[in-house]
Design a protein around this motif. Structure first.
Motif, PDB file in Angstrom:
ATOM      1  N   HIS A   1       3.658 -10.099  -5.104  1.00 14.80           N
ATOM      2  CA  HIS A   1       3.835  -9.572  -3.243  1.00 14.80           C
ATOM      3  C   HIS A   1       5.558  -8.689  -4.127  1.00 14.80           C
ATOM      4  O   HIS A   1       6.084  -7.797  -3.326  1.00 14.80           O
ATOM      5  CB  HIS A   1       3.983 -10.409  -2.560  1.00 14.80           C
TER       6      HIS A   1
ATOM      7  N   PHE B   1       5.539  -4.635  -5.276  1.00 16.94           N
ATOM      8  CA  PHE B   1       4.702  -3.710  -4.002  1.00 16.94           C
ATOM      9  C   PHE B   1       5.973  -3.559  -3.872  1.00 16.94           C
ATOM     10  O   PHE B   1       6.372  -2.548  -3.522  1.00 16.94           O
ATOM     11  CB  PHE B   1       4.158  -4.674  -3.635  1.00 16.94           C
TER      12      PHE B   1
ATOM     13  N   ALA C   1       7.927   0.367  -3.756  1.00 17.22           N
ATOM     14  CA  ALA C   1       7.391   1.312  -2.104  1.00 17.22           C
ATOM     15  C   ALA C   1       9.106   2.101  -1.611  1.00 17.22           C
ATOM     16  O   ALA C   1       9.580   2.930  -1.937  1.00 17.22           O
ATOM     17  CB  ALA C   1       7.021   0.076  -1.104  1.00 17.22           C
TER      18      ALA C   1
ATOM     19  N   TYR D   1       0.679   1.865   0.607  1.00 20.95           N
ATOM     20  CA  TYR D   1       1.980   0.614   0.675  1.00 20.95           C
ATOM     21  C   TYR D   1       3.217   1.956   0.881  1.00 20.95           C
ATOM     22  O   TYR D   1       4.094   1.401   0.702  1.00 20.95           O
ATOM     23  CB  TYR D   1       2.188  -0.401  -0.575  1.00 20.95           C
TER      24      TYR D   1
ATOM     25  N   ARG E   1       4.508   1.534   3.691  1.00 20.20           N
ATOM     26  CA  ARG E   1       6.544   1.108   3.903  1.00 20.20           C
ATOM     27  C   ARG E   1       7.608   1.541   4.583  1.00 20.20           C
ATOM     28  O   ARG E   1       8.102   0.993   5.539  1.00 20.20           O
ATOM     29  CB  ARG E   1       7.090   0.920   2.584  1.00 20.20           C
TER      30      ARG E   1
END
Length: 385
Positions: free
Chosen positions: A59, A62, A66, A99, A103
């Motif tokens: 996680h 990501f 971003a 993403y 974001r």
């Protein structure tokens, strides 16, 4: 692995149908209890060098990608509408379409079918995205369409992004000349989740991959593992907050690629005194011709400068004496006819522009180059059988 969910068709015994699960789901659910370092994504490499491998990511990767790339490099904001011809099963496309815009509260255009050149223009003109992402091959095919700049309105775009392969300078120039838009070249990998070297909008350099994305470190090493100086081609290793710790169920490949926090990219680059990187080729694609290292990307870039060449791929093959020589596979633009005379003309064209040791020893024509589903050329399939 606790479950396999199949989307769009009937799955094998023991799997779950996505539509059935969705129909039975509650309208709201409690979020799963996860930690930042929990693995959430198995990203399969494109297979440009052989069998795809699953690089695992957490996680935290990501969020870092971003922030460092989507915001830090591309400057995406809430009012941006992103269109990525690269699909979301490709790590590059997943960031572009999902993403990165999520974001910052932005949005993306999703098109189910494979995007060809005309469809790309239609989507841009119809949906009015602000940023467009794809691979150099598609940019080349879009440029091959006559009067495209008059047939479709691309004025909604702020800039365009190119990744997946080295961007030939001729495409960079032609795109700016015809559409008045900047092509921003970036470099990344599935193992790094997204980009680690990038140009930035408004400051792109023709023929260069860009500088390190802030948050990443790089080493360029020779074959013995010693650092190389400015302007010298070396093996690229990177370290950063998005690199995969291992390949799923591929212990030997993990040991060969992941060295503690450092990721061996398999790419060869040179870096100048200003910290700008230039791509030379994959380590296993580099050619040593007459004692001099030759980059396939340099030969390919020279070939596509010819007005009749749409795209080209170059590999090394042994000649009758066992010496490595460049072998080129060329795809011609519409209206050009393959012939021995044209092959000789192209060989001389490269010789004059790039030097005699870069001129192809053999050159053949093909209707298309073998590529992965993500648009990367499978150079191992270019070698004569």
């Amino acid at each position: 692995m606790r479950a396999v969910v199949v989307v769009g068709s009937r799955g094998l015994p023991g799997t779950h149908d996505f539509d059935e699960l969705l129909a039975a789901a509650k309208p709201t659910c409690e979020p799963a209890r996860t930690l930042a370092e929990d693995i959430c994504y198995w990203g399969y490499t494109s297979g440009s060098t052989g069998t795809p491998k699953a690089a695992v990511h957490s996680h935290a990767h990501f969020l870092a990608a971003a922030d460092l790339v989507g915001v830090g490099v591309f400057g995406l904001e809430a009012d941006d509408l992103v269109f990525s011809a690269s699909k979301m099963f490709f790590a590059f496309g997943l960031g572009n379409s999902l993403y990165f815009p999520a974001r910052v509260g932005g949005a993306s255009v999703l098109v189910p079918e494979r995007i060809d050149a005309e469809r790309a223009f239609e989507v841009i003109a119809g949906e009015r995205p602000t940023v467009f992402f794809t691979v150099p091959t598609l940019y080349a095919r879009m440029l091959a369409i006559d009067d495209a700049e008059r047939r479709w309105d691309l004025s909604s775009l702020r800039y365009c992004v190119s990744s997946g392969e080295a961007l030939p300078p001729s495409i960079f120039d032609a795109w700016a000349e015809r559409f008045g838009l900047e092509l921003v070249e970036v470099v990344g990998s599935t193992e790094a989740l997204h980009d680690f070297i990038a140009n930035t909008p408004g400051a792109g350099r023709r023929g260069a991959a860009g500088r390190l994305v802030p948050g990443f470190e790089a080493r360029l090493l020779d074959d013995a593992g010693a650092p190389v100086g400015d302007g010298v081609v070396g093996h690229l290793l990177i370290k950063g907050p998005t690199t995969s710790p291992y390949y799923w169920n591929r212990l030997e490949r993990t040991r060969a690629t992941m060295h503690g926090p450092w990721l061996s990219t398999g790419d060869m680059f040179a870096r100048d005194a200003e910290g700008v990187f230039t791509f030379a080729g994959r380590a296993d694609d580099m050619l040593k011709v007459a004692g001099t290292w030759v980059s396939p990307a340099e030969i390919e870039a020279a070939l596509v400068e010819h007005p009749g060449v749409l795209e080209a791929g170059v590999v090394g093959v042994p000649d009758g004496d066992g010496l490595t020589r460049p072998h080129a596979v060329v795809v011609l633009k519409e209206g050009w006819i393959a012939s021995p005379d044209l092959a000789a003309t192209l060989t001389e064209f490269v010789r004059r522009r790039a030097g005699g040791h870069r001129a192809p020893a053999t050159l053949v024509f093909a209707d298309e180059l073998p590529k992965t589903v993500t648009g990367k050329v499978q150079r191992f399939r270019l070698r004569p059988t």
